[in-house]
Scaffold this motif. Sequence first.
Motif, PDB file in Angstrom:
ATOM      1  N   GLN A 137      44.695  44.231  37.469  1.00  0.00           N
ATOM      2  CA  GLN A 137      43.919  45.398  37.891  1.00  0.00           C
ATOM      3  C   GLN A 137      42.555  45.423  37.208  1.00  0.00           C
ATOM      4  O   GLN A 137      41.548  45.810  37.811  1.00  0.00           O
ATOM      5  N   LEU A 138      42.525  44.983  35.957  1.00  0.00           N
ATOM      6  CA  LEU A 138      41.247  44.913  35.244  1.00  0.00           C
ATOM      7  C   LEU A 138      40.381  43.763  35.753  1.00  0.00           C
ATOM      8  O   LEU A 138      39.147  43.840  35.698  1.00  0.00           O
ATOM      9  N   ASP A 139      41.001  42.693  36.259  1.00  0.00           N
ATOM     10  CA  ASP A 139      40.224  41.639  36.925  1.00  0.00           C
ATOM     11  C   ASP A 139      39.437  42.247  38.084  1.00  0.00           C
ATOM     12  O   ASP A 139      38.235  41.980  38.248  1.00  0.00           O
ATOM     13  N   ASP A 140      40.128  43.066  38.888  1.00  0.00           N
ATOM     14  CA  ASP A 140      39.478  43.710  40.034  1.00  0.00           C
ATOM     15  C   ASP A 140      38.385  44.669  39.578  1.00  0.00           C
ATOM     16  O   ASP A 140      37.290  44.701  40.143  1.00  0.00           O
ATOM     17  N   LEU A 141      38.684  45.437  38.526  1.00  0.00           N
ATOM     18  CA  LEU A 141      37.711  46.416  38.030  1.00  0.00           C
ATOM     19  C   LEU A 141      36.455  45.717  37.510  1.00  0.00           C
ATOM     20  O   LEU A 141      35.328  46.185  37.727  1.00  0.00           O
ATOM     21  N   VAL A 148      32.167  53.130  37.527  1.00  0.00           N
ATOM     22  CA  VAL A 148      33.338  53.201  38.389  1.00  0.00           C
ATOM     23  C   VAL A 148      34.216  54.365  37.925  1.00  0.00           C
ATOM     24  O   VAL A 148      34.095  54.836  36.789  1.00  0.00           O
ATOM     25  N   ASP A 149      35.097  54.791  38.813  1.00  0.00           N
ATOM     26  CA  ASP A 149      36.064  55.832  38.473  1.00  0.00           C
ATOM     27  C   ASP A 149      37.310  55.148  37.914  1.00  0.00           C
ATOM     28  O   ASP A 149      38.032  54.469  38.649  1.00  0.00           O
ATOM     29  N   LEU A 150      37.566  55.338  36.635  1.00  0.00           N
ATOM     30  CA  LEU A 150      38.691  54.664  35.990  1.00  0.00           C
ATOM     31  C   LEU A 150      40.031  55.145  36.538  1.00  0.00           C
ATOM     32  O   LEU A 150      41.015  54.398  36.521  1.00  0.00           O
ATOM     33  N   VAL A 151      40.095  56.377  37.017  1.00  0.00           N
ATOM     34  CA  VAL A 151      41.345  56.875  37.607  1.00  0.00           C
ATOM     35  C   VAL A 151      41.687  56.066  38.851  1.00  0.00           C
ATOM     36  O   VAL A 151      42.791  55.524  38.987  1.00  0.00           O
ATOM     37  N   LYS A 152      40.737  55.962  39.753  1.00  0.00           N
ATOM     38  CA  LYS A 152      40.960  55.277  41.023  1.00  0.00           C
ATOM     39  C   LYS A 152      41.193  53.778  40.846  1.00  0.00           C
ATOM     40  O   LYS A 152      42.042  53.190  41.531  1.00  0.00           O
ATOM     41  N   GLU A 153      40.456  53.161  39.933  1.00  0.00           N
ATOM     42  CA  GLU A 153      40.471  51.706  39.832  1.00  0.00           C
ATOM     43  C   GLU A 153      41.453  51.151  38.797  1.00  0.00           C
ATOM     44  O   GLU A 153      41.718  49.954  38.782  1.00  0.00           O
ATOM     45  N   PHE A 154      42.012  52.030  37.939  1.00  0.00           N
ATOM     46  CA  PHE A 154      42.891  51.502  36.891  1.00  0.00           C
ATOM     47  C   PHE A 154      44.054  52.430  36.553  1.00  0.00           C
ATOM     48  O   PHE A 154      45.218  52.035  36.679  1.00  0.00           O
ATOM     49  N   ALA A 155      43.761  53.638  36.136  1.00  0.00           N
ATOM     50  CA  ALA A 155      44.808  54.521  35.608  1.00  0.00           C
ATOM     51  C   ALA A 155      45.878  54.848  36.641  1.00  0.00           C
ATOM     52  O   ALA A 155      47.073  54.909  36.315  1.00  0.00           O
ATOM     53  N   LEU A 156      45.496  55.061  37.890  1.00  0.00           N
ATOM     54  CA  LEU A 156      46.477  55.351  38.935  1.00  0.00           C
ATOM     55  C   LEU A 156      47.141  54.090  39.496  1.00  0.00           C
ATOM     56  O   LEU A 156      48.366  54.057  39.673  1.00  0.00           O
TER      57      LEU A 156
END
Length: 411
Positions: A137-141, A148-156
Amino acid sequence: MNDTTLTVPIPHGLPMERDAGPFDPPRQITRLREARPVSPMVFPDGHEGWLVTGYDAVRKLMADTRFSSRQDIGILHVPYEVPGMPAITEPSPQVPGVFIAMDPPDHTRLRSRLTGAFTVKRMKMLEEQIIDIAERQLDDLSRLPPPVDLVKEFALPVPSLVICELLGVPYTDRGTFQVNSAKFLEKDIPLDEKMAAYGALTTYLSELVTRKRAAPGEDILSDLARHDDLTVEELTGIAFLLLLAGHETTANMLALGTFALLEHPEQLAELRATPDLLPDAVEELMRYLSVVDILYRYATEDIELGGETIRKGSTVVVSMLAANRDPQRFDNPDTLDIRRKTRGHLSFGHGFHHCLGNQLARIEMRAGFEALLRRFPTLELAVPAGEVKLKTNMQIYGVHELPVTWTETAR
Protein backbone atom coordinates in the motif's frame (compact mmCIF):
# COMPACT_ATOMS: atom_id res chain seq x y z
CA MET A 1 -29.05 13.61 42.81
CA ASN A 2 -26.48 16.30 43.57
CA ASP A 3 -24.81 19.02 41.54
CA THR A 4 -22.59 16.50 39.74
CA THR A 5 -25.67 15.01 38.10
CA LEU A 6 -25.46 15.12 34.34
CA THR A 7 -28.76 16.19 32.81
CA VAL A 8 -28.16 15.92 29.08
CA PRO A 9 -29.80 14.00 26.23
CA ILE A 10 -28.60 10.51 25.36
CA PRO A 11 -26.83 9.59 23.18
CA HIS A 12 -26.26 12.74 21.12
CA GLY A 13 -26.24 15.15 24.06
CA LEU A 14 -23.57 13.30 26.01
CA PRO A 15 -20.64 15.74 26.12
CA MET A 16 -18.20 13.72 24.02
CA GLU A 17 -16.74 16.37 21.69
CA ARG A 18 -13.08 16.72 22.59
CA ASP A 19 -13.27 20.42 23.38
CA ALA A 20 -9.88 20.41 25.14
CA GLY A 21 -8.12 19.44 21.89
CA PRO A 22 -8.35 16.74 19.24
CA PHE A 23 -6.74 14.10 21.47
CA ASP A 24 -8.06 14.97 24.94
CA PRO A 25 -11.26 14.00 26.80
CA PRO A 26 -14.13 16.51 27.00
CA ARG A 27 -13.60 18.86 29.94
CA GLN A 28 -17.00 18.05 31.43
CA ILE A 29 -16.24 14.32 31.46
CA THR A 30 -12.88 14.99 33.13
CA ARG A 31 -14.53 17.13 35.80
CA LEU A 32 -17.11 14.43 36.48
CA ARG A 33 -14.41 11.78 36.89
CA GLU A 34 -12.56 13.97 39.37
CA ALA A 35 -15.69 14.77 41.37
CA ARG A 36 -17.54 11.45 41.24
CA PRO A 37 -16.19 8.55 39.13
CA VAL A 38 -19.60 6.88 39.24
CA SER A 39 -22.00 9.77 38.56
CA PRO A 40 -25.79 9.75 38.43
CA MET A 41 -27.36 11.10 35.26
CA VAL A 42 -30.85 11.71 33.93
CA PHE A 43 -32.08 10.82 30.46
CA PRO A 44 -34.43 13.16 28.57
CA ASP A 45 -37.49 11.07 29.47
CA GLY A 46 -36.63 11.23 33.17
CA HIS A 47 -35.09 7.75 33.33
CA GLU A 48 -32.24 7.79 35.84
CA GLY A 49 -28.95 6.14 34.98
CA TRP A 50 -25.22 6.34 35.63
CA LEU A 51 -22.05 7.52 33.92
CA VAL A 52 -18.89 5.61 34.91
CA THR A 53 -15.59 7.37 34.24
CA GLY A 54 -13.08 6.09 36.83
CA TYR A 55 -10.60 3.40 35.79
CA ASP A 56 -11.16 1.04 38.73
CA ALA A 57 -14.95 1.31 38.47
CA VAL A 58 -14.93 0.71 34.69
CA ARG A 59 -12.65 -2.30 35.00
CA LYS A 60 -14.79 -3.80 37.76
CA LEU A 61 -18.00 -3.16 35.82
CA MET A 62 -16.67 -4.76 32.62
CA ALA A 63 -15.80 -7.96 34.51
CA ASP A 64 -19.18 -8.19 36.28
CA THR A 65 -21.76 -10.28 34.39
CA ARG A 66 -24.55 -8.59 36.35
CA PHE A 67 -24.03 -5.59 34.08
CA SER A 68 -25.73 -6.94 30.99
CA SER A 69 -25.12 -6.12 27.33
CA ARG A 70 -28.49 -7.53 26.27
CA GLN A 71 -31.15 -5.39 24.63
CA ASP A 72 -34.17 -7.59 25.26
CA ILE A 73 -34.41 -7.47 29.04
CA GLY A 74 -35.34 -3.87 29.74
CA ILE A 75 -35.68 -0.33 28.47
CA LEU A 76 -32.12 0.87 27.87
CA HIS A 77 -32.84 4.20 26.12
CA VAL A 78 -29.49 3.98 24.32
CA PRO A 79 -28.09 2.48 21.11
CA TYR A 80 -26.95 -1.10 20.89
CA GLU A 81 -23.35 -1.55 21.91
CA VAL A 82 -22.67 -2.14 18.21
CA PRO A 83 -21.59 1.40 17.23
CA GLY A 84 -24.29 3.30 15.41
CA MET A 85 -27.28 1.11 16.20
CA PRO A 86 -30.49 3.18 16.51
CA ALA A 87 -31.80 4.34 19.87
CA ILE A 88 -34.61 2.26 21.37
CA THR A 89 -37.29 3.09 23.91
CA GLU A 90 -38.66 -0.40 24.51
CA PRO A 91 -37.24 -3.89 24.86
CA SER A 92 -35.74 -5.04 21.57
CA PRO A 93 -35.11 -8.60 20.40
CA GLN A 94 -31.51 -9.67 20.12
CA VAL A 95 -29.92 -9.53 16.70
CA PRO A 96 -28.77 -13.06 15.77
CA GLY A 97 -25.00 -13.41 15.78
CA VAL A 98 -24.26 -10.01 17.33
CA PHE A 99 -22.63 -11.58 20.35
CA ILE A 100 -21.18 -8.40 21.86
CA ALA A 101 -24.80 -7.48 22.66
CA MET A 102 -25.32 -10.81 24.44
CA ASP A 103 -24.50 -12.33 27.82
CA PRO A 104 -23.32 -15.84 28.65
CA PRO A 105 -24.26 -18.53 27.72
CA ASP A 106 -25.37 -17.15 24.31
CA HIS A 107 -22.31 -14.92 24.11
CA THR A 108 -20.03 -17.82 25.05
CA ARG A 109 -21.53 -20.19 22.46
CA LEU A 110 -20.98 -17.79 19.56
CA ARG A 111 -17.65 -16.36 20.68
CA SER A 112 -16.20 -19.83 21.25
CA ARG A 113 -16.67 -20.56 17.54
CA LEU A 114 -14.15 -17.82 16.80
CA THR A 115 -11.56 -18.47 19.49
CA GLY A 116 -9.45 -20.72 17.28
CA ALA A 117 -9.49 -18.19 14.44
CA PHE A 118 -7.90 -15.45 16.55
CA THR A 119 -5.25 -17.27 18.58
CA VAL A 120 -1.93 -15.51 19.15
CA LYS A 121 -0.20 -18.30 17.19
CA ARG A 122 -2.45 -17.87 14.15
CA MET A 123 -2.08 -14.09 14.24
CA LYS A 124 1.71 -14.46 14.36
CA MET A 125 1.53 -16.66 11.28
CA LEU A 126 -0.31 -13.85 9.50
CA GLU A 127 2.22 -11.19 10.49
CA GLU A 128 4.35 -11.47 7.34
CA GLN A 129 1.25 -11.25 5.18
CA ILE A 130 0.09 -8.13 7.02
CA ILE A 131 3.53 -6.53 6.70
CA ASP A 132 3.43 -7.24 2.96
CA ILE A 133 -0.01 -5.61 2.65
CA ALA A 134 1.24 -2.47 4.42
CA GLU A 135 4.38 -2.29 2.25
CA ARG A 136 2.44 -2.72 -0.99
CA GLN A 137 0.00 0.00 0.00
CA LEU A 138 2.91 2.33 0.71
CA ASP A 139 4.41 1.43 -2.70
CA ASP A 140 1.20 2.80 -4.23
CA LEU A 141 1.20 5.85 -1.97
CA SER A 142 4.84 6.70 -2.79
CA ARG A 143 3.99 6.97 -6.47
CA LEU A 144 1.39 9.66 -5.83
CA PRO A 145 2.34 13.34 -5.93
CA PRO A 146 1.91 14.88 -2.46
CA PRO A 147 -0.16 16.04 -0.76
CA VAL A 148 -2.30 12.95 -0.33
CA ASP A 149 -5.05 11.88 2.05
CA LEU A 150 -3.47 9.28 4.32
CA VAL A 151 -6.90 7.92 5.30
CA LYS A 152 -7.89 7.13 1.73
CA GLU A 153 -4.50 5.91 0.55
CA PHE A 154 -3.23 4.00 3.59
CA ALA A 155 -5.09 3.96 6.90
CA LEU A 156 -8.36 2.60 5.48
CA PRO A 157 -7.04 0.23 2.77
CA VAL A 158 -4.59 -1.69 5.00
CA PRO A 159 -7.06 -3.04 7.60
CA SER A 160 -9.71 -3.44 4.89
CA LEU A 161 -7.39 -5.64 2.84
CA VAL A 162 -6.44 -7.64 5.94
CA ILE A 163 -9.98 -8.30 7.13
CA CYS A 164 -11.17 -9.12 3.60
CA GLU A 165 -8.35 -11.65 3.30
CA LEU A 166 -9.20 -13.21 6.66
CA LEU A 167 -12.96 -13.35 6.22
CA GLY A 168 -13.00 -14.25 2.54
CA VAL A 169 -14.75 -11.03 1.52
CA PRO A 170 -13.84 -9.93 -2.03
CA TYR A 171 -11.84 -6.70 -1.73
CA THR A 172 -13.45 -5.56 -4.98
CA ASP A 173 -16.66 -5.21 -2.93
CA ARG A 174 -15.04 -2.67 -0.60
CA GLY A 175 -16.93 0.20 -2.19
CA THR A 176 -20.16 -1.36 -0.95
CA PHE A 177 -19.16 -2.23 2.59
CA GLN A 178 -16.98 0.83 3.28
CA VAL A 179 -19.67 3.29 2.24
CA ASN A 180 -22.40 1.49 4.17
CA SER A 181 -20.17 0.98 7.23
CA ALA A 182 -19.39 4.70 7.35
CA LYS A 183 -23.06 5.62 6.93
CA PHE A 184 -24.06 3.17 9.65
CA LEU A 185 -21.57 4.71 12.09
CA GLU A 186 -22.78 8.29 11.60
CA LYS A 187 -24.55 9.75 14.62
CA ASP A 188 -26.80 12.49 13.34
CA ILE A 189 -28.54 11.00 10.34
CA PRO A 190 -32.19 9.94 9.96
CA LEU A 191 -32.96 6.48 11.28
CA ASP A 192 -34.21 5.28 7.90
CA GLU A 193 -30.84 6.14 6.30
CA LYS A 194 -28.94 4.32 9.04
CA MET A 195 -31.13 1.25 8.76
CA ALA A 196 -30.88 1.30 4.96
CA ALA A 197 -27.09 1.10 5.29
CA TYR A 198 -27.42 -1.69 7.86
CA GLY A 199 -29.85 -3.53 5.60
CA ALA A 200 -27.53 -3.25 2.61
CA LEU A 201 -24.62 -4.61 4.64
CA THR A 202 -26.55 -7.54 6.09
CA THR A 203 -28.13 -8.41 2.74
CA TYR A 204 -24.69 -8.51 1.13
CA LEU A 205 -23.23 -10.58 3.98
CA SER A 206 -26.19 -12.98 4.08
CA GLU A 207 -25.67 -13.77 0.40
CA LEU A 208 -21.93 -14.17 1.01
CA VAL A 209 -22.23 -16.62 3.93
CA THR A 210 -24.91 -18.59 2.04
CA ARG A 211 -22.43 -19.05 -0.83
CA LYS A 212 -19.71 -20.07 1.61
CA ARG A 213 -21.96 -22.62 3.25
CA ALA A 214 -22.58 -24.16 -0.18
CA ALA A 215 -18.92 -23.97 -1.27
CA PRO A 216 -16.58 -23.18 1.65
CA GLY A 217 -13.09 -21.85 1.07
CA GLU A 218 -10.03 -21.26 3.26
CA ASP A 219 -11.20 -18.32 5.36
CA ILE A 220 -12.86 -17.57 8.69
CA LEU A 221 -16.41 -17.19 7.36
CA SER A 222 -16.09 -20.52 5.54
CA ASP A 223 -14.86 -22.14 8.76
CA LEU A 224 -17.90 -20.76 10.58
CA ALA A 225 -20.26 -21.79 7.78
CA ARG A 226 -19.19 -25.42 8.28
CA HIS A 227 -20.89 -25.40 11.71
CA ASP A 228 -24.41 -26.66 11.06
CA ASP A 229 -25.65 -25.37 14.42
CA LEU A 230 -25.06 -21.75 13.29
CA THR A 231 -27.96 -20.35 11.29
CA VAL A 232 -27.48 -18.11 8.26
CA GLU A 233 -28.85 -15.24 10.38
CA GLU A 234 -26.22 -15.91 13.07
CA LEU A 235 -23.47 -16.18 10.47
CA THR A 236 -24.59 -12.87 8.99
CA GLY A 237 -24.53 -11.16 12.39
CA ILE A 238 -21.05 -12.50 13.15
CA ALA A 239 -19.80 -11.44 9.71
CA PHE A 240 -21.26 -7.97 10.26
CA LEU A 241 -19.43 -7.59 13.57
CA LEU A 242 -16.10 -8.86 12.27
CA LEU A 243 -16.18 -6.79 9.09
CA LEU A 244 -17.22 -3.58 10.84
CA ALA A 245 -14.87 -3.88 13.79
CA GLY A 246 -12.09 -5.39 11.70
CA HIS A 247 -11.48 -2.37 9.52
CA GLU A 248 -13.11 0.70 11.09
CA THR A 249 -11.34 0.71 14.46
CA THR A 250 -7.84 -0.03 13.13
CA ALA A 251 -8.25 2.42 10.25
CA ASN A 252 -9.10 5.18 12.71
CA MET A 253 -6.19 4.27 14.97
CA LEU A 254 -3.69 4.37 12.08
CA ALA A 255 -4.89 7.78 10.91
CA LEU A 256 -5.47 9.42 14.29
CA GLY A 257 -2.28 7.87 15.67
CA THR A 258 -0.26 9.35 12.83
CA PHE A 259 -1.90 12.73 13.46
CA ALA A 260 -1.00 12.50 17.15
CA LEU A 261 2.62 11.60 16.41
CA LEU A 262 2.98 14.45 13.91
CA GLU A 263 1.63 16.80 16.58
CA HIS A 264 4.15 15.45 19.10
CA PRO A 265 7.39 15.78 17.10
CA GLU A 266 9.65 14.93 20.05
CA GLN A 267 7.82 11.62 20.51
CA LEU A 268 7.91 10.95 16.78
CA ALA A 269 11.65 11.63 16.61
CA GLU A 270 12.29 9.31 19.55
CA LEU A 271 10.22 6.54 17.95
CA ARG A 272 12.11 6.89 14.66
CA ALA A 273 15.43 6.81 16.52
CA THR A 274 14.40 3.79 18.63
CA PRO A 275 12.16 1.48 16.58
CA ASP A 276 12.18 -1.08 19.41
CA LEU A 277 9.79 1.25 21.23
CA LEU A 278 7.06 0.58 18.67
CA PRO A 279 5.13 -2.07 20.67
CA ASP A 280 4.97 0.26 23.69
CA ALA A 281 4.09 3.19 21.43
CA VAL A 282 1.14 1.30 19.95
CA GLU A 283 -0.22 0.50 23.40
CA GLU A 284 0.25 4.10 24.50
CA LEU A 285 -1.51 5.46 21.40
CA MET A 286 -4.46 3.16 22.05
CA ARG A 287 -4.70 4.38 25.64
CA TYR A 288 -4.15 8.01 24.76
CA LEU A 289 -6.65 8.14 21.88
CA SER A 290 -9.32 5.59 22.89
CA VAL A 291 -11.15 5.74 19.55
CA VAL A 292 -13.99 3.54 20.84
CA ASP A 293 -15.17 5.47 23.85
CA ILE A 294 -18.75 4.86 24.93
CA LEU A 295 -20.22 1.49 25.95
CA TYR A 296 -23.58 0.72 27.55
CA ARG A 297 -24.64 -1.77 30.21
CA TYR A 298 -27.85 -2.62 32.06
CA ALA A 299 -27.95 -3.52 35.77
CA THR A 300 -29.79 -6.81 36.27
CA GLU A 301 -29.82 -6.39 40.06
CA ASP A 302 -28.81 -3.85 42.69
CA ILE A 303 -25.01 -3.54 42.46
CA GLU A 304 -22.46 -1.62 44.52
CA LEU A 305 -19.92 0.16 42.32
CA GLY A 306 -17.44 2.86 43.32
CA GLY A 307 -19.25 3.56 46.57
CA GLU A 308 -22.61 3.99 44.81
CA THR A 309 -25.62 1.70 44.64
CA ILE A 310 -26.73 1.13 41.07
CA ARG A 311 -30.32 -0.06 41.19
CA LYS A 312 -31.70 -2.92 39.15
CA GLY A 313 -32.95 -1.66 35.79
CA SER A 314 -30.51 1.26 35.55
CA THR A 315 -28.78 2.10 32.29
CA VAL A 316 -25.03 2.54 32.77
CA VAL A 317 -22.96 4.58 30.31
CA VAL A 318 -19.23 3.76 30.36
CA SER A 319 -16.49 6.13 29.16
CA MET A 320 -13.40 4.16 28.20
CA LEU A 321 -11.60 7.38 27.25
CA ALA A 322 -12.08 8.86 30.71
CA ALA A 323 -10.94 5.61 32.34
CA ASN A 324 -7.82 5.45 30.17
CA ARG A 325 -6.94 8.99 31.25
CA ASP A 326 -7.57 8.44 34.97
CA PRO A 327 -4.64 9.86 37.01
CA GLN A 328 -5.45 7.33 39.73
CA ARG A 329 -4.20 4.64 37.33
CA PHE A 330 -1.74 6.37 34.94
CA ASP A 331 0.85 9.02 35.86
CA ASN A 332 0.48 12.20 33.82
CA PRO A 333 -2.29 10.55 31.80
CA ASP A 334 -2.85 13.48 29.44
CA THR A 335 0.76 13.24 28.22
CA LEU A 336 1.60 11.04 25.24
CA ASP A 337 4.63 9.02 26.33
CA ILE A 338 5.75 6.26 23.97
CA ARG A 339 8.08 4.87 26.66
CA ARG A 340 5.18 4.34 29.05
CA LYS A 341 4.47 0.72 30.02
CA THR A 342 0.75 1.02 29.37
CA ARG A 343 -0.32 -2.32 30.77
CA GLY A 344 -3.96 -2.52 31.69
CA HIS A 345 -5.42 0.09 29.35
CA LEU A 346 -9.05 -0.59 28.49
CA SER A 347 -9.09 0.19 24.78
CA PHE A 348 -9.83 -3.46 23.98
CA GLY A 349 -12.36 -3.72 26.77
CA HIS A 350 -12.04 -6.06 29.73
CA GLY A 351 -13.55 -9.27 31.02
CA PHE A 352 -15.56 -11.66 28.88
CA HIS A 353 -16.16 -8.93 26.26
CA HIS A 354 -12.42 -8.32 25.79
CA CYS A 355 -11.84 -7.74 22.07
CA LEU A 356 -11.35 -11.03 20.26
CA GLY A 357 -9.25 -9.41 17.53
CA ASN A 358 -6.87 -7.50 19.81
CA GLN A 359 -3.75 -9.35 18.61
CA LEU A 360 -4.67 -8.81 14.98
CA ALA A 361 -5.17 -5.09 15.58
CA ARG A 362 -1.84 -4.82 17.37
CA ILE A 363 0.01 -6.52 14.52
CA GLU A 364 -1.68 -4.26 11.95
CA MET A 365 -0.79 -1.13 13.88
CA ARG A 366 2.81 -2.17 14.45
CA ALA A 367 3.23 -3.07 10.78
CA GLY A 368 1.50 0.08 9.59
CA PHE A 369 3.30 2.58 11.79
CA GLU A 370 6.72 0.94 11.34
CA ALA A 371 6.54 0.97 7.55
CA LEU A 372 5.03 4.45 7.29
CA LEU A 373 7.59 6.10 9.57
CA ARG A 374 10.52 4.25 7.99
CA ARG A 375 9.60 4.94 4.40
CA PHE A 376 8.45 8.54 4.84
CA PRO A 377 11.04 10.14 7.15
CA THR A 378 9.92 13.68 6.24
CA LEU A 379 6.18 13.05 6.58
CA GLU A 380 4.26 16.09 7.82
CA LEU A 381 0.79 17.58 7.76
CA ALA A 382 -0.11 19.35 4.54
CA VAL A 383 -2.63 21.60 6.34
CA PRO A 384 -2.65 23.35 9.73
CA ALA A 385 -3.65 20.94 12.51
CA GLY A 386 -6.78 22.96 13.20
CA GLU A 387 -8.03 22.23 9.68
CA VAL A 388 -7.94 18.44 10.07
CA LYS A 389 -11.54 17.20 9.95
CA LEU A 390 -12.31 15.26 13.13
CA LYS A 391 -14.90 12.50 13.34
CA THR A 392 -17.01 14.17 16.00
CA ASN A 393 -20.08 12.98 14.05
CA MET A 394 -19.12 9.29 14.17
CA GLN A 395 -19.44 6.51 16.74
CA ILE A 396 -15.75 5.66 16.34
CA TYR A 397 -13.44 8.65 16.75
CA GLY A 398 -10.77 9.56 14.23
CA VAL A 399 -10.22 11.89 11.29
CA HIS A 400 -12.21 12.01 8.06
CA GLU A 401 -9.11 13.00 6.10
CA LEU A 402 -5.43 13.45 6.96
CA PRO A 403 -3.67 15.49 4.24
CA VAL A 404 0.07 14.80 4.41
CA THR A 405 3.12 15.65 2.37
CA TRP A 406 6.82 14.72 2.23
CA THR A 407 10.00 15.64 0.42
CA GLU A 408 11.53 12.21 -0.04
CA THR A 409 10.75 8.55 0.58
CA ALA A 410 12.85 5.63 1.71
CA ARG A 411 12.54 2.41 -0.25
